[in-house]
Design a protein around this motif. Structure first.
Motif, mmCIF file in Angstrom:
data_model
loop_
_atom_site.group_PDB
_atom_site.id
_atom_site.type_symbol
_atom_site.label_atom_id
_atom_site.label_comp_id
_atom_site.label_asym_id
_atom_site.label_seq_id
_atom_site.Cartn_x
_atom_site.Cartn_y
_atom_site.Cartn_z
ATOM 1 N N LEU A 184 -29.104 10.698 -22.294
ATOM 2 C CA LEU A 184 -29.443 9.335 -21.834
ATOM 3 C C LEU A 184 -29.041 9.134 -20.372
ATOM 4 O O LEU A 184 -29.864 8.795 -19.527
ATOM 5 N N SER A 185 -27.730 9.350 -20.079
ATOM 6 C CA SER A 185 -27.220 8.996 -18.745
ATOM 7 C C SER A 185 -27.800 9.890 -17.657
ATOM 8 O O SER A 185 -27.935 9.474 -16.509
ATOM 9 N N ALA A 186 -28.190 11.117 -18.012
ATOM 10 C CA ALA A 186 -28.766 12.034 -17.004
ATOM 11 C C ALA A 186 -30.280 11.898 -16.914
ATOM 12 O O ALA A 186 -30.928 12.631 -16.160
ATOM 13 N N VAL B 241 0.837 -1.206 0.000
ATOM 14 C CA VAL B 241 0.000 0.000 0.000
ATOM 15 C C VAL B 241 0.862 1.243 0.000
ATOM 16 O O VAL B 241 0.640 2.209 -0.701
ATOM 17 N N ALA B 242 1.964 1.139 0.758
ATOM 18 C CA ALA B 242 2.837 2.315 0.888
ATOM 19 C C ALA B 242 3.304 2.778 -0.487
ATOM 20 O O ALA B 242 3.401 3.941 -0.776
ATOM 21 N N ALA B 243 3.534 1.785 -1.381
ATOM 22 C CA ALA B 243 4.102 2.140 -2.692
ATOM 23 C C ALA B 243 3.004 2.482 -3.682
ATOM 24 O O ALA B 243 3.266 2.771 -4.823
ATOM 25 N N GLN B 244 1.757 2.403 -3.216
ATOM 26 C CA GLN B 244 0.655 2.645 -4.150
ATOM 27 C C GLN B 244 0.140 4.079 -3.979
ATOM 28 O O GLN B 244 -0.073 4.538 -2.866
ATOM 29 N N THR B 245 -0.016 4.774 -5.082
ATOM 30 C CA THR B 245 -0.538 6.138 -5.039
ATOM 31 C C THR B 245 -1.984 6.138 -5.515
ATOM 32 O O THR B 245 -2.282 5.590 -6.576
ATOM 33 N N THR B 246 -2.874 6.718 -4.715
ATOM 34 C CA THR B 246 -4.273 6.838 -5.116
ATOM 35 C C THR B 246 -4.420 8.052 -6.029
ATOM 36 O O THR B 246 -3.939 9.134 -5.698
ATOM 37 N N VAL B 247 -5.061 7.842 -7.173
ATOM 38 C CA VAL B 247 -5.290 8.933 -8.131
ATOM 39 C C VAL B 247 -6.776 9.262 -8.105
ATOM 40 O O VAL B 247 -7.606 8.466 -8.555
ATOM 41 N N LYS B 248 -7.123 10.408 -7.538
ATOM 42 C CA LYS B 248 -8.541 10.799 -7.461
ATOM 43 C C LYS B 248 -8.963 11.381 -8.807
ATOM 44 O O LYS B 248 -8.362 12.329 -9.294
ATOM 45 N N ILE B 249 -9.987 10.777 -9.429
ATOM 46 C CA ILE B 249 -10.476 11.250 -10.733
ATOM 47 C C ILE B 249 -11.962 11.572 -10.632
ATOM 48 O O ILE B 249 -12.738 10.811 -10.038
ATOM 49 N N GLY B 250 -12.357 12.716 -11.222
ATOM 50 C CA GLY B 250 -13.749 13.145 -11.152
ATOM 51 C C GLY B 250 -14.323 13.452 -12.516
ATOM 52 O O GLY B 250 -13.587 13.790 -13.459
ATOM 53 N N TYR B 251 -15.644 13.283 -12.652
ATOM 54 C CA TYR B 251 -16.351 13.695 -13.859
ATOM 55 C C TYR B 251 -17.810 13.938 -13.520
ATOM 56 O O TYR B 251 -18.272 13.577 -12.438
ATOM 57 N N ALA B 252 -18.557 14.535 -14.483
ATOM 58 C CA ALA B 252 -19.883 15.079 -14.175
ATOM 59 C C ALA B 252 -21.026 14.077 -14.260
ATOM 60 O O ALA B 252 -22.074 14.290 -13.641
ATOM 61 N N THR B 253 -20.850 12.998 -15.032
ATOM 62 C CA THR B 253 -21.998 12.132 -15.332
ATOM 63 C C THR B 253 -21.902 10.775 -14.624
ATOM 64 O O THR B 253 -20.996 10.541 -13.845
ATOM 65 N N ALA B 254 -22.826 9.887 -14.942
ATOM 66 C CA ALA B 254 -22.943 8.605 -14.240
ATOM 67 C C ALA B 254 -21.781 7.649 -14.542
ATOM 68 O O ALA B 254 -21.124 7.767 -15.579
#
Ligand code: EAX
Length: 324
Positions: free
Chosen positions: A214-216, A21-34
């Motif tokens: 569609l998705s919204a 885990v120590a060597a793993q970097t979490t990459v937070k990714i965001g977007y607007a739809t489903a």
């Protein structure tokens, strides 16, 4: 015998050792739809490829459905480094990188092939190079799609039919200028506020690609869909410099390759939604106008086009139109 057991034990242990885990970097990714939308599919492909190419050293944490706010807010968070990656339309991007506004000009792109060739070619790559100066690292063009108008009032066949309609627009000065020029009252608004605004009648309508409609689930709050295809809506993956500047060259290459995988998957989902979406929206109760008078809308936007030529350069616009 003892040695065989030892070798066996090490092999057995090895199979279950994932990246500490120590060597793993979490990459937070965001977007607007489903999650199931084109942005969800594209972002998942990006994350999968990134994890594979970095042997699990980078692993995504996904924030779908505008969980971290609208696209403009997410771009600001990427600039600040509180969000690592955003998969966003170019809607609000021109507020950060004004040169990008040129690709939001209505009726600039003939079709998906023209648009994709332009974004992946020298013109699109030149635009990506403008981002670092604004504290953003754009690594790939994904896709939103050609935008169409929906509304709750009436069927739209020609420009006269949009006059006086209150239509939500993205926070995009090119779109606002273009819509005003044909008599629409554009209401700029962040995407997460849109469904409620349509439901409550704060606005009469909005415009988005089929994959978003569609998705919204806009069929729940909009009766009429007109296939105006009035503007191509590019999208892109933007990384925060806070993360990017810490990456090795090999990992930067991995992010870029993952970006290409995300782009390909997102465009395929757009193709699929374009193929199957109209029937789904009709089945959901929408009345769809397929033979909109596109030429009449182009003609109606001629005056504002001369404004865009002044603002973004007639030669720059021609360079895009000349892409074959
Ligand atoms: O990128 O704001 C919009 O209408 C966009 O098309 C949506 O956020 C997806």
């Amino acid at each position: 015998m003892m040695l065989m057991k030892l070798v066996g034990a090490i092999a057995f242990a090895g199979a279950f050792v994932s990246v500490p885990v120590a060597a793993q970097t979490t990459v937070k990714i965001g977007y607007a739809t489903a999650l199931t939308s084109h942005y969800g599919v594209g972002s998942a492909a990006f994350c999968e490829e990134l994890e594979k190419r970095t042997s699990g050293r980078y692993k995504c944490q996904v924030f779908a459905n505008s969980a971290l706010g609208g696209e403009r807010e997410m771009i600001e968070a990427v600039q600040l480094g509180t969000l690592d990656v955003v998969n966003t339309s170019t809607g609000p991007v021109g507020n950060f990188v004004p040169e990008v506004n040129i690709v939001d000009i209505p009726f600039l792109f003939r079709d998906y092939d023209h648009a994709r060739k332009t974004m992946d070619g020298p013109i699109g790559q030149d635009l990506l190079a403008k981002f670092p100066a604004k504290g953003l690292v754009a690594i790939a063009w994904t896709e939103n799609g050609f935008r169409h108008i929906t509304n709750s009032k009436r069927a739209i066949n020609k420009p006269d039919d949009v006059k006086g309609l209150k239509i939500r627009s993205m926070q995009n000065k090119v779109h606002i200028q273009a819509f005003q020029s044909i008599g629409i009252q554009p209401t700029p608004m962040a995407f997460p506020e849109l469904f409620t605004a349509l439901q409550q009648g704060t606005v009469d309508g909005q415009e988005n690609p089929i994959p978003v409609i569609l998705s919204a689930k806009f069929a729940q709050v909009q009766k009429h869909l007109s296939l105006t295809g009035h503007v191509y809506s590019p999208a892109l993956l933007i990384v925060s410099p806070a993360l990017w500047n810490k990456l090795s060259d090999a990992d930067k290459a991995a992010f870029r390759e993952a970006g290409k995988a995300g782009s390909a998957a997102q465009r395929k989902k757009v193709n699929d939604d374009e193929r199957d979406g109209i029937a789904q929206l009709r089945a959901a109760g929408m009345e769809v106008v397929t033979n909109v008078d596109g030429q009449a809308f182009r003609t109606a936007m001629t005056p504002v086009w001369s404004e865009f030529a002044k603002q973004y350069g007639a030669e720059n616009i021609k360079r895009i139109q000349d892409v074959k």
